[in-house]
Scaffold this motif. Structure first.
Motif, PDB file in Angstrom:
ATOM      1  N   ASP A 144     -13.468  32.086  60.851  1.00 49.59           N
ATOM      2  CA  ASP A 144     -14.368  31.007  60.422  1.00 49.59           C
ATOM      3  C   ASP A 144     -15.795  31.521  60.245  1.00 49.59           C
ATOM      4  O   ASP A 144     -16.487  31.146  59.289  1.00 49.59           O
ATOM      5  N   ILE A 145     -16.236  32.371  61.158  1.00 54.56           N
ATOM      6  CA  ILE A 145     -17.579  32.949  61.062  1.00 54.56           C
ATOM      7  C   ILE A 145     -17.701  33.788  59.800  1.00 54.56           C
ATOM      8  O   ILE A 145     -18.683  33.688  59.053  1.00 54.56           O
ATOM      9  N   LYS A 146     -16.693  34.616  59.549  1.00 62.20           N
ATOM     10  CA  LYS A 146     -16.719  35.463  58.355  1.00 62.20           C
ATOM     11  C   LYS A 146     -16.726  34.616  57.087  1.00 62.20           C
ATOM     12  O   LYS A 146     -17.457  34.899  56.134  1.00 62.20           O
ATOM     13  N   ARG A 147     -15.924  33.558  57.087  1.00 62.69           N
ATOM     14  CA  ARG A 147     -15.846  32.699  55.905  1.00 62.69           C
ATOM     15  C   ARG A 147     -17.174  31.983  55.668  1.00 62.69           C
ATOM     16  O   ARG A 147     -17.669  31.934  54.541  1.00 62.69           O
ATOM     17  N   GLN A 148     -17.748  31.441  56.729  1.00 65.90           N
ATOM     18  CA  GLN A 148     -19.011  30.704  56.597  1.00 65.90           C
ATOM     19  C   GLN A 148     -20.156  31.599  56.133  1.00 65.90           C
ATOM     20  O   GLN A 148     -21.093  31.139  55.474  1.00 65.90           O
ATOM     21  N   ASN A 149     -20.070  32.897  56.479  1.00 72.29           N
ATOM     22  CA  ASN A 149     -21.136  33.826  56.102  1.00 72.29           C
ATOM     23  C   ASN A 149     -20.743  34.734  54.944  1.00 72.29           C
ATOM     24  O   ASN A 149     -21.475  35.667  54.612  1.00 72.29           O
ATOM     25  N   ASN A 150     -19.584  34.415  54.349  1.00 71.44           N
ATOM     26  CA  ASN A 150     -19.120  35.162  53.179  1.00 71.44           C
ATOM     27  C   ASN A 150     -19.065  36.670  53.447  1.00 71.44           C
ATOM     28  O   ASN A 150     -19.584  37.483  52.684  1.00 71.44           O
ATOM     29  N   LEU A 151     -18.420  37.050  54.557  1.00 73.45           N
ATOM     30  CA  LEU A 151     -18.334  38.456  54.962  1.00 73.45           C
ATOM     31  C   LEU A 151     -16.881  38.921  54.957  1.00 73.45           C
ATOM     32  O   LEU A 151     -15.999  38.200  55.422  1.00 73.45           O
ATOM     33  N   VAL A 174     -24.603  20.328  51.089  1.00 68.28           N
ATOM     34  CA  VAL A 174     -23.980  20.659  49.808  1.00 68.28           C
ATOM     35  C   VAL A 174     -22.832  21.634  50.041  1.00 68.28           C
ATOM     36  O   VAL A 174     -22.900  22.505  50.906  1.00 68.28           O
ATOM     37  N   SER A 175     -21.784  21.443  49.245  1.00 65.50           N
ATOM     38  CA  SER A 175     -20.663  22.375  49.229  1.00 65.50           C
ATOM     39  C   SER A 175     -20.800  23.221  47.971  1.00 65.50           C
ATOM     40  O   SER A 175     -20.945  22.677  46.876  1.00 65.50           O
ATOM     41  N   LEU A 176     -20.775  24.538  48.143  1.00 64.56           N
ATOM     42  CA  LEU A 176     -21.102  25.435  47.037  1.00 64.56           C
ATOM     43  C   LEU A 176     -19.978  26.416  46.697  1.00 64.56           C
ATOM     44  O   LEU A 176     -19.200  26.819  47.570  1.00 64.56           O
ATOM     45  N   ARG A 231     -14.373  39.306  47.910  1.00 67.34           N
ATOM     46  CA  ARG A 231     -13.403  38.327  48.409  1.00 67.34           C
ATOM     47  C   ARG A 231     -13.085  37.244  47.368  1.00 67.34           C
ATOM     48  O   ARG A 231     -12.505  36.222  47.690  1.00 67.34           O
ATOM     49  N   LYS A 232     -13.436  37.482  46.129  1.00 69.53           N
ATOM     50  CA  LYS A 232     -13.313  36.418  45.126  1.00 69.53           C
ATOM     51  C   LYS A 232     -11.870  35.975  44.906  1.00 69.53           C
ATOM     52  O   LYS A 232     -11.616  34.803  44.628  1.00 69.53           O
ATOM     53  N   GLU A 233     -10.921  36.887  45.010  1.00 67.82           N
ATOM     54  CA  GLU A 233      -9.526  36.508  44.813  1.00 67.82           C
ATOM     55  C   GLU A 233      -9.047  35.566  45.913  1.00 67.82           C
ATOM     56  O   GLU A 233      -8.198  34.716  45.706  1.00 67.82           O
ATOM     57  N   GLU A 234      -9.619  35.745  47.072  1.00 67.82           N
ATOM     58  CA  GLU A 234      -9.250  34.918  48.227  1.00 67.82           C
ATOM     59  C   GLU A 234      -9.965  33.574  48.217  1.00 67.82           C
ATOM     60  O   GLU A 234      -9.375  32.529  48.495  1.00 67.82           O
ATOM     61  N   THR A 235     -11.260  33.580  47.883  1.00 69.04           N
ATOM     62  CA  THR A 235     -12.077  32.367  47.992  1.00 69.04           C
ATOM     63  C   THR A 235     -12.226  31.606  46.686  1.00 69.04           C
ATOM     64  O   THR A 235     -12.597  30.432  46.704  1.00 69.04           O
ATOM     65  N   LEU A 236     -11.998  32.294  45.558  1.00 69.30           N
ATOM     66  CA  LEU A 236     -12.249  31.724  44.222  1.00 69.30           C
ATOM     67  C   LEU A 236     -13.684  31.209  44.109  1.00 69.30           C
ATOM     68  O   LEU A 236     -13.960  30.220  43.424  1.00 69.30           O
ATOM     69  N   GLY A 237     -14.580  31.881  44.815  1.00 67.39           N
ATOM     70  CA  GLY A 237     -15.996  31.544  44.727  1.00 67.39           C
ATOM     71  C   GLY A 237     -16.505  30.574  45.769  1.00 67.39           C
ATOM     72  O   GLY A 237     -17.708  30.455  45.968  1.00 67.39           O
ATOM     73  N   SER A 238     -15.617  29.850  46.439  1.00 62.78           N
ATOM     74  CA  SER A 238     -16.060  28.851  47.416  1.00 62.78           C
ATOM     75  C   SER A 238     -16.687  29.530  48.635  1.00 62.78           C
ATOM     76  O   SER A 238     -16.109  30.454  49.210  1.00 62.78           O
ATOM     77  N   ILE A 239     -17.881  29.069  49.020  1.00 59.84           N
ATOM     78  CA  ILE A 239     -18.560  29.669  50.179  1.00 59.84           C
ATOM     79  C   ILE A 239     -18.851  28.634  51.269  1.00 59.84           C
ATOM     80  O   ILE A 239     -19.561  28.929  52.232  1.00 59.84           O
ATOM     81  N   GLY A 240     -18.327  27.418  51.128  1.00 58.36           N
ATOM     82  CA  GLY A 240     -18.468  26.433  52.191  1.00 58.36           C
ATOM     83  C   GLY A 240     -19.616  25.451  51.991  1.00 58.36           C
ATOM     84  O   GLY A 240     -20.206  25.371  50.919  1.00 58.36           O
ATOM     85  N   SER A 241     -19.914  24.712  53.076  1.00 63.19           N
ATOM     86  CA  SER A 241     -20.930  23.657  53.032  1.00 63.19           C
ATOM     87  C   SER A 241     -22.131  24.029  53.891  1.00 63.19           C
ATOM     88  O   SER A 241     -21.970  24.640  54.951  1.00 63.19           O
ATOM     89  N   ARG A 272     -29.867  22.064  54.467  1.00 65.41           N
ATOM     90  CA  ARG A 272     -31.072  22.723  53.961  1.00 65.41           C
ATOM     91  C   ARG A 272     -31.479  23.905  54.844  1.00 65.41           C
ATOM     92  O   ARG A 272     -31.762  25.007  54.359  1.00 65.41           O
ATOM     93  N   SER A 273     -31.541  23.645  56.158  1.00 60.60           N
ATOM     94  CA  SER A 273     -32.031  24.688  57.072  1.00 60.60           C
ATOM     95  C   SER A 273     -31.133  25.919  57.067  1.00 60.60           C
ATOM     96  O   SER A 273     -31.619  27.046  57.213  1.00 60.60           O
ATOM     97  N   GLN A 274     -29.851  25.720  56.888  1.00 56.89           N
ATOM     98  CA  GLN A 274     -28.942  26.863  56.844  1.00 56.89           C
ATOM     99  C   GLN A 274     -29.169  27.710  55.600  1.00 56.89           C
ATOM    100  O   GLN A 274     -29.101  28.943  55.649  1.00 56.89           O
ATOM    101  N   LEU A 275     -29.434  27.057  54.480  1.00 56.42           N
ATOM    102  CA  LEU A 275     -29.634  27.793  53.228  1.00 56.42           C
ATOM    103  C   LEU A 275     -31.009  28.456  53.136  1.00 56.42           C
ATOM    104  O   LEU A 275     -31.147  29.506  52.496  1.00 56.42           O
TER     105      LEU A 275
END
Length: 328
Positions: A101-108, A176-178, A226-236, A239-242
């Motif tokens: 989950d940490i890796k996914r949320q931080n796109n790692l 926002v979900s991006l 990781r684009k094949e796995e995520t298809l670009g989705s990086i989560g929600s 403001r403060s997180q972004l």
């Protein structure tokens, strides 16, 4: 459980020499503290202390007190022993899920994640151990709550909701979900390469604005490993997180747009990012009824933490704790 003293003889952690039948001396090499039959090594203490120092430097806090750092390690030992006594188990798959989950949320990816851990001066196994202790603590608290039969009245819930100091608890931040297309730019890129990368990013943006399938754009143009796995989705994100990643102005641009919109290319040190807003939720204040169950859970957890802290205080007082190094 933390390592027993009898383990890791190769570390030469210590041995006892008896003189004249009465005088007993510990000849110790590598032990920072004994907690009943468990040990905390000097290496463990020094790593924990350095981690606290790094955190203090980041947030601008005073240097940590060595005694407080040691107390934290002692508490971890006691929590692990209590979890064992209660038959509490944390599986490896539970820890792995947290890590994923940490890796996914931080796109790692795995390599990037390990690099981040290296920068923080820790290892994957040390991180897993911290999460395991936290899960032990949470489950001990849950058991204590059940044992005490903790209840929360409607009056307590209403008083909690009306407390002005707690109003922020009922505020749901805008989110926002991006999804993203990432166009990498090498740090040593020459003018021609940089210009070409910019042209690609602008082209992707125009195609996305015109309604092209964003997932197909990800597959065709993104340099994210990781684009094949995520298809670009990086989560929600709030403001403060972004802001930490994109900066204030770019975040303002994103939150000024609507679901379905595409954000103009954003240039960061490693390349161009083209974001699509999949979903957007505006900020709102929850009503009492909307917040009731959350408040109830919060109060129950608060009471449980109080019981746990009292148990921990008593446990430390009844445990034989021997400090083997100076903590001044």
């Amino acid at each position: 459980m933390r390592r027993k003293i009898s383990y890791f003889v190769f570390l030469l952690l210590g041995f006892v020499v008896i003189f004249h039948g009465n005088l007993v001396a510990d000849i110790v090499n590598g032990i920072a503290c004994k907690v009943d039959d468990e040990i905390i090594t000097i290496h463990e203490f020094e790593k924990e202390y350095e981690a606290f120092k790094r955190y203090a430097g980041i947030v601008g806090a005073p240097l940590p007190d060595k005694k407080q750092v040691m107390d934290k390690l002692i508490e971890e030992v006691l929590i692990a022993k209590e979890a064992e006594r209660r038959g509490i188990v944390v599986t490896e798959s539970e820890i792995e899920k947290i890590i994923e989950d940490i890796k996914r949320q931080n796109n790692l990816d795995d390599n990037s994640f390990r690099e981040e851990l290296k920068k923080e001066g820790t290892t994957l196994e040390e991180l897993k151990k911290k999460y395991r202790i936290q899960l032990y603590k949470n489950r001990i608290i849950s058991q204590m709550i059940m044992e005490k039969g903790i209840r929360v009245s409607d009056a307590e819930i209403e008083e909690f909701y009306k407390d002005p100091k707690r109003r922020n608890l009922f505020k749901k931040d805008a989110i926002v979900s991006l999804s993203q297309v990432f166009i990498s730019v090498p740090p040593d890129a020459d003018f021609k390469t940089s210009k070409e990368k910019k042209r690609i990013a602008e082209n992707v943006y125009e195609l996305a604005k015109e309604g092209a399938d964003f997932k197909e754009l990800v597959k065709q143009y993104s340099d994210d490993p990781r684009k094949e796995e995520t298809l670009g989705s990086i989560g929600s994100y709030t403001r403060s997180q972004l802001v930490n990643f994109l900066g204030v102005e770019n975040v303002q641009t994103i939150f000024a747009l609507s679901a379905g919109d595409v954000v103009p290319p954003i240039r960061l040190p490693d390349g161009y990012y083209i974001f699509k807003i999949n979903e957007k939720r505006d900020e709102k204040i929850l009503s009492l009824e909307e917040a009731r169950e959350s408040i109830k859970s919060y109060i129950i957890k608060e009471k449980g933490v109080k019981i746990f802290n009292e148990w921990l205080k008593n446990k430390k007082e009844s445990t034989i704790i021997t400090y083997m190094i100076e903590l001044e």
